[in-house]
Write a protein that holds these residues in place. Structure first.
Motif, mmCIF file in Angstrom:
data_model
loop_
_atom_site.group_PDB
_atom_site.id
_atom_site.type_symbol
_atom_site.label_atom_id
_atom_site.label_comp_id
_atom_site.label_asym_id
_atom_site.label_seq_id
_atom_site.Cartn_x
_atom_site.Cartn_y
_atom_site.Cartn_z
ATOM 1 N N ASP A 39 43.743 49.973 34.974
ATOM 2 C CA ASP A 39 43.001 48.760 34.642
ATOM 3 C C ASP A 39 43.802 47.551 35.118
ATOM 4 N N PRO A 40 43.422 46.957 36.254
ATOM 5 C CA PRO A 40 44.216 45.848 36.782
ATOM 6 C C PRO A 40 44.177 44.602 35.909
ATOM 7 N N VAL A 41 43.172 44.464 35.090
ATOM 8 C CA VAL A 41 43.056 43.274 34.238
ATOM 9 C C VAL A 41 44.034 43.356 33.064
ATOM 10 N N GLN A 42 44.143 44.531 32.451
ATOM 11 C CA GLN A 42 44.998 44.699 31.278
ATOM 12 C C GLN A 42 46.410 45.179 31.634
ATOM 13 N N ALA A 43 46.680 45.400 32.904
ATOM 14 C CA ALA A 43 47.958 46.007 33.292
ATOM 15 C C ALA A 43 49.141 45.101 32.992
ATOM 16 N N VAL A 44 50.224 45.725 32.516
ATOM 17 C CA VAL A 44 51.497 45.029 32.397
ATOM 18 C C VAL A 44 52.188 45.088 33.759
ATOM 19 N N GLY A 45 53.328 44.408 33.876
ATOM 20 C CA GLY A 45 53.992 44.346 35.161
ATOM 21 C C GLY A 45 54.810 45.572 35.476
ATOM 22 N N THR A 46 56.025 45.640 34.946
ATOM 23 C CA THR A 46 56.964 46.727 35.241
ATOM 24 C C THR A 46 57.225 47.491 33.958
ATOM 25 N N LEU A 47 56.920 48.790 33.952
ATOM 26 C CA LEU A 47 57.056 49.607 32.743
ATOM 27 C C LEU A 47 58.247 50.540 32.890
ATOM 28 N N LEU A 48 59.147 50.468 31.903
ATOM 29 C CA LEU A 48 60.375 51.249 31.925
ATOM 30 C C LEU A 48 60.425 52.183 30.720
ATOM 31 N N PRO A 49 61.188 53.281 30.828
ATOM 32 C CA PRO A 49 61.428 54.092 29.633
ATOM 33 C C PRO A 49 62.200 53.279 28.603
ATOM 34 N N ILE A 397 62.121 36.090 39.337
ATOM 35 C CA ILE A 397 63.150 37.102 39.587
ATOM 36 C C ILE A 397 62.855 38.424 38.884
ATOM 37 N N LEU A 398 61.794 38.471 38.086
ATOM 38 C CA LEU A 398 61.367 39.731 37.478
ATOM 39 C C LEU A 398 60.153 40.319 38.189
ATOM 40 N N ASN A 399 59.809 39.762 39.342
ATOM 41 C CA ASN A 399 58.611 40.221 40.057
ATOM 42 C C ASN A 399 58.864 40.330 41.553
ATOM 43 N N ILE A 407 64.685 45.235 38.038
ATOM 44 C CA ILE A 407 65.682 45.617 37.037
ATOM 45 C C ILE A 407 66.990 44.893 37.306
ATOM 46 N N ASP A 408 67.400 44.804 38.573
ATOM 47 C CA ASP A 408 68.619 44.071 38.909
ATOM 48 C C ASP A 408 68.503 42.607 38.489
ATOM 49 N N GLY A 409 67.325 42.011 38.703
ATOM 50 C CA GLY A 409 67.124 40.625 38.304
ATOM 51 C C GLY A 409 67.234 40.440 36.804
ATOM 52 N N TRP A 410 66.694 41.412 36.040
ATOM 53 C CA TRP A 410 66.794 41.345 34.576
ATOM 54 C C TRP A 410 68.243 41.483 34.126
ATOM 55 N N VAL A 411 68.919 42.504 34.613
ATOM 56 C CA VAL A 411 70.270 42.795 34.135
ATOM 57 C C VAL A 411 71.256 41.711 34.548
ATOM 58 N N PHE A 412 71.176 41.243 35.783
ATOM 59 C CA PHE A 412 72.219 40.360 36.298
ATOM 60 C C PHE A 412 71.806 38.895 36.418
ATOM 61 N N GLY A 413 70.499 38.594 36.317
ATOM 62 C CA GLY A 413 70.122 37.220 36.619
ATOM 63 C C GLY A 413 69.247 36.498 35.635
ATOM 64 N N SER A 414 68.678 37.182 34.657
ATOM 65 C CA SER A 414 67.689 36.533 33.803
ATOM 66 C C SER A 414 68.299 36.036 32.503
ATOM 67 N N GLU A 415 68.126 34.759 32.223
ATOM 68 C CA GLU A 415 68.514 34.197 30.930
ATOM 69 C C GLU A 415 67.291 33.989 30.035
ATOM 70 N N GLN A 416 66.115 34.155 30.597
ATOM 71 C CA GLN A 416 64.899 34.028 29.814
ATOM 72 C C GLN A 416 64.598 35.345 29.101
#
Length: 456
Positions: A39-49, A397-399, A407-416
């Protein structure tokens, strides 16, 4: 509770799945992973375990800010921090424990943790007198988990001695102490209460450390829990290593490997100070090293030999320990950055097949954490629990086009705040970046903190 989740990218054991759909049943178990019904309308972005937090002392979250001033001796370390913790315990009530634990679990979820293992050594009244119910202070942890929805593994701690010489517990430790007989009664009561918990609840044991428990105590813990997780502090401090070697004739990790059946049920918390032989043998044992990089840095513990341990295919997971900060990304970043400083290299903890530093660390921490807390999770696959984390896709940086870089952007670059959605065994507990019971839980925590500040 059964449902489906659409995601533009899903991290599976086989790699990234574009336009993926995850289905799970009423028990919160994944029943399908594929593309049908996207469902492209309800889809989340990046899904991780989902990530397990394998080591936490929830009550210590409320101490943040109390132990960051240098003491009168001109130098602070773990042992001076511990004295602050003992003073804090003198005013902590069961109601405070529940309010703090609920807040911690909320903050964990919003940071991307889907489950938590409470290394629970707070058992008695402030003067050490037992409560009428030996599980009086475990029940607030259970109540907090019921409210927060986070998956829980409970690890009641056996803490018998004040040191390897068998000395009695001091005043600050008396809330922790139990004989083996008392611990067996505590464990039996907790096992009784566990029948009321969700199906994904797990119960294990935690002989505190070789400083606080002798061989008979470790044996008693293993007898009580023949199948569940076994966690123990080991080699966190140089002083501890020296004391264990002087009394037992071996370093802590070496003594455990040579004298206990250390295998994939075991989790050695910290294991910071190991020699090359211990590092290789712990990796070969199948046990998990329970790393708490933010707390270990905050306490000045030292740097875990991660490069050599992971090169030997050692398993690890993440814990927040003192809860001075609650952030999956910061734990992973601290683990990697410490190695960069120690070895004067970049992207130390990865391999040629993965290459992405963030993804390499995240996948292994998720699998190792799930193993350590006895939870069938840590990977997005049929038969595993629907412990799932979605990253926001409205932050540049999360997209990135390459999902590894997200994932690299989240771990090393995101303060939000990077996490948008969290499911724990199918329970949707974080929605649009906020825990679904945030207002009530934060309100009770604020009241508890006001009471504690007045009491201190």
């Amino acid at each position: 509770m059964a449902g489906t989740i659409s995601a533009r990218q899903v991290l599976t054991p086989q790699g990234w799945l574009a336009n993926g759909v995850i289905a799970f049943d009423d028990a919160g178990t994944i029943t399908a992973v594929g593309n049908e019904g996207f469902d492209p309308v309800q889809a989340v972005g990046t899904l991780l375990p989902g990530m397990a937090n394998l080591h936490t002392h929830s009550f210590q979250r409320a101490m943040a800010g109390l132990a960051e001033s240098r003491g009168p001796q001109g130098a602070d370390d773990f042992w001076t921090w511990r004295q602050v913790m003992y003073r804090f315990l003198e005013v902590l009530t069961p109601e405070h424990v529940e309010a703090i634990a609920a807040l911690v679990q909320l903050e964990m979820a919003e940071a991307g943790y889907t489950s938590s293992a409470e290394f629970h050594y707070l058992h008695h009244q402030p003067d050490g007198t037992p409560y009428a119910d030996p599980a009086e202070l475990s029940q607030p942890i259970f109540a907090a988990s019921a409210e927060s929805g986070i998956g829980l593994t409970h690890l009641p701690v056996l803490y018998t001695y004040g040191g390897l010489d068998g000395r009695e517990l001091k005043s600050g430790q008396r809330r922790f102490g139990n004989t083996v007989d008392e611990y067996e009664a505590l464990y039996a009561r907790i096992a009784q209460l566990a029948a009321q918990m969700p199906a994904d609840f797990r119960l294990g044991v935690a002989p505190h450390s070789l400083r606080a428990v002798d061989r008979a105590g470790i044996d008693a813990c293993m007898a009580l829990c023949p199948e569940g997780p076994i966690h123990i502090h080991a080699a966190e401090q140089v002083k501890e290593v020296e004391e264990v070697e002087a009394h037992l004739g071996a370093r802590p990790v070496r003594w455990l490997l040579d004298n206990c059946p250390v295998d994939n049920r075991w989790c050695l918390i910290h294991a910071t100070h190991m020699d090359a032989g211990e590092t290789a043998d712990l990796a070969a044992s199948g046990a998990v090293a329970g790393l708490c990089p933010t707390t270990e840095a905050n306490l000045g513990d030292g740097i875990f030999p991660a490069r050599d341990y992971l090169a030997a295919e050692g398993r690890f997971g993440l814990g927040s320990d003192s809860n001075i900060r609650l952030s999956v990304a910061e734990e992973l970043r601290m683990l990697e950055v410490s190695q960069r400083l120690a070895h004067r290299q970049r992207a130390v903890l990865t391999d040629d097949s993965t290459r992405s530093n963030g993804r390499y660390l995240y996948e292994r921490a998720a699998r190792g954490g799930a193993q350590a807390i006895g939870r069938r999770a840590g990977t997005i696959a049929v038969g595993h629990l629907a412990d799932l984390v979605a990253l926001r896709d409205d932050v540049p940086i999360l997209n990135w086009p390459q999902p590894d870089q997200r994932i690299d952007g989240w771990v090393f670059g995101s303060e939000q705040r990077a996490v948008s959605e969290v499911w724990s065994a199918g329970r949707h507990i974080v929605r649009n970046g906020e825990h679904f019971r945030a207002q009530a839980i934060r309100g009770r925590f604020a009241l508890a903190m006001d009471q504690l500040m007045r009491a201190l």
